[in-house]
Design a protein around this motif. Structure first.
Motif, mmCIF file in Angstrom:
data_model
loop_
_atom_site.group_PDB
_atom_site.id
_atom_site.type_symbol
_atom_site.label_atom_id
_atom_site.label_comp_id
_atom_site.label_asym_id
_atom_site.label_seq_id
_atom_site.Cartn_x
_atom_site.Cartn_y
_atom_site.Cartn_z
ATOM 1 N N PRO A 101 0.818 -1.215 0.000
ATOM 2 C CA PRO A 101 0.000 0.000 0.000
ATOM 3 C C PRO A 101 0.846 1.257 0.000
ATOM 4 O O PRO A 101 1.930 1.309 0.575
ATOM 5 C CB PRO A 101 -0.802 -0.116 1.298
ATOM 6 N N SER A 102 0.352 2.261 -0.685
ATOM 7 C CA SER A 102 0.931 3.598 -0.638
ATOM 8 C C SER A 102 -0.201 4.548 -0.271
ATOM 9 O O SER A 102 -1.252 4.110 0.204
ATOM 10 C CB SER A 102 1.548 3.963 -1.991
ATOM 11 N N ARG A 103 -0.021 5.814 -0.481
ATOM 12 C CA ARG A 103 -1.066 6.777 -0.125
ATOM 13 C C ARG A 103 -2.295 6.544 -0.996
ATOM 14 O O ARG A 103 -2.222 6.564 -2.217
ATOM 15 C CB ARG A 103 -0.562 8.202 -0.311
ATOM 16 N N LEU A 104 -3.452 6.284 -0.346
ATOM 17 C CA LEU A 104 -4.674 6.018 -1.082
ATOM 18 C C LEU A 104 -5.208 7.298 -1.714
ATOM 19 O O LEU A 104 -5.309 8.335 -1.052
ATOM 20 C CB LEU A 104 -5.744 5.425 -0.160
ATOM 21 N N ALA A 105 -5.554 7.208 -2.984
ATOM 22 C CA ALA A 105 -6.161 8.333 -3.683
ATOM 23 C C ALA A 105 -7.344 7.812 -4.490
ATOM 24 O O ALA A 105 -7.254 6.756 -5.138
ATOM 25 C CB ALA A 105 -5.152 9.001 -4.603
ATOM 26 N N LYS A 450 -18.291 4.885 10.027
ATOM 27 C CA LYS A 450 -17.649 6.193 9.860
ATOM 28 C C LYS A 450 -17.264 6.492 8.416
ATOM 29 O O LYS A 450 -16.906 7.618 8.088
ATOM 30 C CB LYS A 450 -16.416 6.277 10.756
ATOM 31 N N GLY A 451 -17.312 5.465 7.545
ATOM 32 C CA GLY A 451 -16.978 5.694 6.149
ATOM 33 C C GLY A 451 -15.497 5.910 5.922
ATOM 34 O O GLY A 451 -15.101 6.885 5.285
ATOM 35 N N VAL A 452 -14.668 4.991 6.435
ATOM 36 C CA VAL A 452 -13.212 5.096 6.276
ATOM 37 C C VAL A 452 -12.667 3.725 5.874
ATOM 38 O O VAL A 452 -13.049 2.700 6.448
ATOM 39 C CB VAL A 452 -12.517 5.554 7.580
ATOM 40 N N LEU A 453 -11.763 3.718 4.885
ATOM 41 C CA LEU A 453 -11.052 2.515 4.468
ATOM 42 C C LEU A 453 -9.626 2.581 5.010
ATOM 43 O O LEU A 453 -8.944 3.590 4.830
ATOM 44 C CB LEU A 453 -11.026 2.412 2.947
ATOM 45 N N TYR A 454 -9.170 1.498 5.655
ATOM 46 C CA TYR A 454 -7.838 1.443 6.252
ATOM 47 C C TYR A 454 -7.009 0.337 5.611
ATOM 48 O O TYR A 454 -7.528 -0.728 5.263
ATOM 49 C CB TYR A 454 -7.924 1.127 7.747
ATOM 50 N N ALA A 455 -5.696 0.598 5.502
ATOM 51 C CA ALA A 455 -4.702 -0.453 5.283
ATOM 52 C C ALA A 455 -3.873 -0.534 6.557
ATOM 53 O O ALA A 455 -3.315 0.472 7.016
ATOM 54 C CB ALA A 455 -3.810 -0.125 4.089
ATOM 55 N N LEU A 456 -3.797 -1.737 7.165
ATOM 56 C CA LEU A 456 -3.179 -1.913 8.475
ATOM 57 C C LEU A 456 -1.949 -2.797 8.381
ATOM 58 O O LEU A 456 -1.892 -3.730 7.562
ATOM 59 C CB LEU A 456 -4.179 -2.550 9.442
ATOM 60 N N ASP A 457 -0.990 -2.541 9.261
ATOM 61 C CA ASP A 457 0.148 -3.439 9.429
ATOM 62 C C ASP A 457 -0.366 -4.713 10.087
ATOM 63 O O ASP A 457 -0.906 -4.673 11.194
ATOM 64 C CB ASP A 457 1.195 -2.763 10.310
ATOM 65 N N PHE A 496 -9.982 3.148 -5.557
ATOM 66 C CA PHE A 496 -8.835 3.870 -5.040
ATOM 67 C C PHE A 496 -7.567 3.317 -5.658
ATOM 68 O O PHE A 496 -7.439 2.105 -5.867
ATOM 69 C CB PHE A 496 -8.733 3.722 -3.514
ATOM 70 N N GLY A 497 -6.624 4.181 -5.948
ATOM 71 C CA GLY A 497 -5.273 3.777 -6.271
ATOM 72 C C GLY A 497 -4.447 3.787 -5.004
ATOM 73 O O GLY A 497 -4.787 4.447 -4.020
ATOM 74 N N GLY A 498 -3.349 3.040 -5.022
ATOM 75 C CA GLY A 498 -2.489 3.009 -3.840
ATOM 76 C C GLY A 498 -2.378 1.648 -3.232
ATOM 77 O O GLY A 498 -1.868 1.485 -2.125
ATOM 78 N N ALA A 499 -2.877 0.611 -3.946
ATOM 79 C CA ALA A 499 -2.717 -0.776 -3.484
ATOM 80 C C ALA A 499 -2.170 -1.605 -4.619
ATOM 81 O O ALA A 499 -2.450 -1.335 -5.774
ATOM 82 C CB ALA A 499 -4.042 -1.347 -3.026
#
Length: 499
Positions: A101-105, A450-457, A496-499
């Motif tokens: 993952p990088s910065r999601l856009a 809450k309407g949030v997508l996360y990438a987690l370690d 989203f881009g960034g994965a």
């Protein structure tokens, strides 16, 4: 009663509501060989031209149609395709060959004609999404442009149903790609409470198969088809539960139909007087059961019995995938109290962890089961408290012996040892955890309240990146394809881009 099926507006669950095979997942390797060995090698295919077949009226009779593909084999699928819920038949959610993952856009947002509760599929590079307005769309993966749209009928308005919380009620489950026909299958609820199984050509949206599929017991309109569809050996498996509120005359069931549309339906109904819904979003799971033979595993909700003889509910059930006869069952020794207090196992799809299954329900207790011998009432290998009330909902992601578990109040890492003991690790608090997937060295999960997508370690639960999504359906689950993340929303599909 719990909010089991997802409301039109995402909200926190109320306290009473709700490229490689990972080492050790031998069952997944068995199922991959059984179900996908006949898929041709991958080659590039250009996107099809726009088409919009005419809809069938919601009140029209459904006539079974047999699909005859002729001499030509279905076109090959492509690397990066996503053909079933959580990517594979065991619902691992573990996706190979995804970049870190990088910065999601946000890449694009496609406004469709209804909410997308199921995961979108990716078939030969096209994004295929189904809506609660009984429409199926193909979208260009790079731009979100509509390539074709097919309307299957008129969905059931909430006012016509005895209870529920999705309005209108159309296509709620995740579709599946069936490799022998090359069709994408969906189940649409139509006005009048009927359920239509449709096989759609992903090239141009033509409906090749149409037939009614109804649960074998109870009133059809009192059932909801929420669990993802499963394809096995030329047949489509369809699970049925009830509407939010547990109203009316419904009995949980699995129905099997030939992908050609021909021949009789097969079915299994939970042997309870009422309820016992099979509704968890992951749908029927395929893995190795007794003797290493393929088995369909499903989680079952609370049934009518709260004492006396056990009625088959609050359970994990193994079915023969060819006949849908029950071959094994597990239930907690507390099944009667679980039924009485709505604390059953039906809220989470069973997780396949090597030779074990991990079953967690609304009580928050996790039961480790031997997939080859589920053990009957009280026959678990081990148990542990894994979720706070009101328990676990949706579907897990599994990598090797590690499970990422969506509890109602957050995501929990659980490690299952060789003896079957399940030990909770880090816990990330979320208002409402969606169903996670894993790829690119990250765990991807949506907080749908809450309407949030996360990438987690995956080792620590630390957020590597995140992005706002807007309003999401209950149990929303991302799709990883190439360098993109796709997500169904209350209004369409986000990329989203960034994965």
């Amino acid at each position: 009663m719990p909010s089991r099926h997802g409301a039109r507006r995402a909200r926190r669950l109320p306290s009473r509501a709700p490229g490689r095979v990972p080492r050790g997942l031998r069952a997944f390797a068995v199922l991959t060989a059984l179900t996908l060995a006949f898929v041709p090698a991958c080659t590039h295919s250009s996107p099809p031209a726009h088409a919009s077949p005419s809809p069938s009226p919601g009140g029209a009779a459904i006539t079974p149609q047999q699909y005859q593909p002729g001499a030509a084999s279905p076109p090959p699928t492509l690397p990066g395709d996503w053909l079933t819920y959580h990517h594979d038949a065991t619902r691992s959610g573990d996706v190979p060959d995804v970049p870190p993952p990088s910065r999601l856009a946000r890449s694009w947002s496609a406004a469709l004609d209804g909410a997308v509760y199921g995961q979108p599929l990716v078939v030969r590079g096209l994004v295929v999404a189904a809506t609660e307005n009984d429409s199926v769309y193909a979208l260009d993966r790079s731009s979100g442009r509509v390539v074709w749209r097919t309307r299957l009928g008129t969905p059931a308005p909430l006012s016509s149903l005895p209870c529920g919380d999705i309005d209108p009620l159309g296509i709620t489950s995740t579709p599946v790609y069936e490799p022998t026909t090359g069709l994408v299958f969906v189940v649409a609820e139509l006005a009048g409470g009927r359920h239509l199984l449709a096989g759609i050509d992903p090239v141009d949206g033509t409906v090749r198969v149409r037939r009614e599929v109804e649960p074998p017991r109870g009133t059809a309109a009192d059932h909801q088809q929420r669990g993802a569809l499963t394809a096995y050996d030329g047949r489509i498996l369809v699970a049925f539960g009830g509407l939010e509120g547990d109203c009316g005359d419904y009995v949980g069931a699995v129905v099997s139909a030939a992908a050609t549309g021909a021949g009789p339906l097969l079915s299994y109904a939970v042997p309870t007087a009422r309820q016992g819904g099979i509704w968890a979003p992951g749908g029927p799971v395929l893995t190795a059961g007794a003797g290493g033979r393929p088995a369909v595993m499903t989680s079952v909700g609370n049934g009518a019995a709260v004492g006396g003889a056990y009625d088959g509910s609050d359970s994990v059930v193994a079915l023969d995938p060819k006949t849908l006869t029950r071959t094994d069952v597990f239930a907690p020794s507390t099944w009667a109290a679980d039924n009485a207090h709505d604390l059953d196992l039906g809220s989470l799809t069973p997780a396949v962890v090597g030779r074990y299954l991990l079953a967690v329900g609304k009580s928050g207790t996790g039961y480790t089961l031997d997939a080859a011998r589920l053990g009957g009432v009280g026959g678990q290998v081990a148990q542990a408290s894994l979720c706070n009330a009101p328990g676990a909902f949706g579907a897990t992601a599994v990598v090797g012996s590690t499970v990422f578990l969506p509890c109602a109040d957050g995501l929990v890492r659980v490690d299952v040892d060789a003896a079957g003991s399940a030990r909770p690790g880090w816990r990330l608090a979320l208002a409402a955890a969606g169903s996670p997937v894993v790829g690119g060295g990250a765990v991807w999960v949506a907080d749908y309240a809450k309407g949030v997508l996360y990438a987690l370690d995956p080792a620590t639960g630390r957020a590597l990146t995140s992005a706002g999504t807007g309003t999401l359906p209950h149990f929303a689950s991302p799709v990883l394809t190439g360098g993109q993340v796709l997500l169904g929303t209350e209004t369409g599909v986000l990329a989203f881009g960034g994965a």
